[in-house]
Design a protein around this motif. Structure first.
Motif, short mmCIF file in Angstrom:
data_model
loop_
_atom_site.label_atom_id
_atom_site.label_comp_id
_atom_site.label_asym_id
_atom_site.label_seq_id
_atom_site.Cartn_x
_atom_site.Cartn_y
_atom_site.Cartn_z
N ILE A 98 0.83 -1.20 0.00
CA ILE A 98 0.00 0.00 0.00
C ILE A 98 0.87 1.25 0.00
N THR A 99 1.92 1.23 0.81
CA THR A 99 2.84 2.37 0.85
C THR A 99 3.46 2.62 -0.51
N HIS A 100 3.89 1.52 -1.16
CA HIS A 100 4.50 1.67 -2.48
C HIS A 100 3.48 2.19 -3.49
N LEU A 101 2.25 1.70 -3.43
CA LEU A 101 1.22 2.15 -4.37
C LEU A 101 0.89 3.63 -4.16
N LYS A 102 0.94 4.08 -2.91
CA LYS A 102 0.73 5.50 -2.65
C LYS A 102 1.84 6.33 -3.28
N LYS A 103 3.07 5.80 -3.23
CA LYS A 103 4.20 6.49 -3.87
C LYS A 103 3.98 6.57 -5.39
N ILE A 104 3.53 5.44 -5.95
CA ILE A 104 3.29 5.41 -7.38
C ILE A 104 2.17 6.39 -7.76
N LYS A 105 1.12 6.45 -6.92
CA LYS A 105 0.02 7.37 -7.20
C LYS A 105 0.51 8.81 -7.17
N ARG A 166 12.59 1.93 -9.26
CA ARG A 166 13.10 2.35 -10.56
C ARG A 166 13.25 3.86 -10.57
N LEU A 167 14.04 4.35 -11.55
CA LEU A 167 14.24 5.79 -11.65
C LEU A 167 12.93 6.52 -11.89
N HIS A 168 12.01 5.90 -12.65
CA HIS A 168 10.76 6.61 -12.93
C HIS A 168 9.83 6.67 -11.74
N ASP A 169 10.20 6.03 -10.62
CA ASP A 169 9.40 6.13 -9.41
C ASP A 169 9.59 7.48 -8.71
N VAL A 196 12.20 11.59 -2.74
CA VAL A 196 11.61 10.39 -2.16
C VAL A 196 10.32 10.80 -1.46
N PRO A 197 9.34 9.90 -1.42
CA PRO A 197 8.07 10.24 -0.79
C PRO A 197 8.25 10.55 0.69
N GLY A 198 7.62 11.59 1.13
CA GLY A 198 7.70 11.97 2.53
C GLY A 198 6.35 11.91 3.19
#
Length: 274
Positions: A98-105, A166-169, A196-198
């Motif tokens: 979920i944390t990763h998906l929030k970053k992707i969003k 990945r870089l595109h993240d 990076v996501p904060g």
């Protein structure tokens, strides 16, 4: 609804009851995960309603990405304690996902914003915008004379510690101290960065503050940036704006161009309003 203990369902009926494919039940039978209650002489498989709870447990665990091997082990030693431990473990993994998906969003939203800007922008325009949240940047120092290639390698390695796959993240670019701008040193960059996501409470990150920023764009290769910075300084003087901190550069259209002539750099610099 109730069923007699001897009530049997064909494989098709049992599959429909649980909204899955018959082939899934056949596979579960082949690997020993869920055997039919009976197999008639004609080879037809039959299941009882009492097997529904076992199948639903399997389907739930599969939806949680539990491996077949783990499910087999659990079914051999079914208990409240073993299910609790399994669900706790998968709950942690789900939280990570979920944390990763929030970053992707968040990344998608930023990319969407960039594409909207690309379609509507006037590259000659400069505007003051409000950034309502802080940004957290992993940086690699450029002041020690490190090559660009080596700096990129270090930055990528460092960013992996923040679960960027990945870089595109992430957004990435370079940082130029404003004091260097005022001195006319338009190529004396202090760092490369990757956002990076904060929020993140970790030492060593560069915090890009929220607040008012002068935003401008530069089209073409990086060789055109010094000229654009002269335009920015001139605009700031005319508008009575005082630049502070750092100029943050990032490319916003790498995904939709073929040559550097089409490259667009977004420049954002904190400003003190008159």
């Amino acid at each position: 609804m109730s069923f007699a203990a001897e009530t049997f369902f064909t494989i098709g009926q049992f599959a429909d009851l649980h909204e899955i494919n018959k082939k899934t039940l056949m596979w579960y039978d082949e690997i020993g995960l869920l055997k039919p209650a009976a197999v008639r002489e004609n080879g037809y498989r039959y299941y009882t309603y009492q097997q529904s709870s076992t199948l639903e447990t399997i389907l739930m665990l599969r939806e949680l990405q539990v491996s077949i091997r783990e499910i087999q082990e659990f079914l051999k030693n079914r208990s409240a304690a073993s299910l609790e431990m399994l669900l706790i473990e998968k709950g942690r993994e789900l939280d990570h996902t979920i944390t990763h998906l929030k970053k992707i969003k968040k990344m998608m939203s930023e990319r969407q914003r960039d594409m909207s800007i690309l379609r509507e922008m006037d590259l000659s325009q400069m505007t003051v915008v409000d950034k309502v949240e802080r940004h957290y940047l992993v940086t690699v120092d450029l002041s020690c004379g490190i090559t660009l290639e080596k700096a990129i390698e270090r930055l990528t390695a460092e960013a992996k510690g923040y679960q960027l796959r990945r870089l595109h993240d992430a957004s990435y670019g370079s940082i130029l101290p404003v004091e260097q701008l005022y001195q006319g040193n338009f190529s004396r960059y202090s760092a490369l960065y990757m956002e990076v996501p904060g929020p993140i409470r970790k030492k060593g990150l560069h915090i890009q503050p929220k607040g008012s920023y002068l935003r401008a764009f530069c089209k073409g290769s990086w060789e055109h940036l010094p000229e654009r910075y002269l335009d920015i300084l001139s605009y700031a003087r005319e508008q009575g704006l005082r630049l502070s901190g750092f100029a943050y550069e990032k490319g916003i259209n790498e995904m939709v161009i073929d040559t550097l002539d089409e490259y667009i750099t977004e420049i954002e610099i904190p400003v003190q309003l008159p």
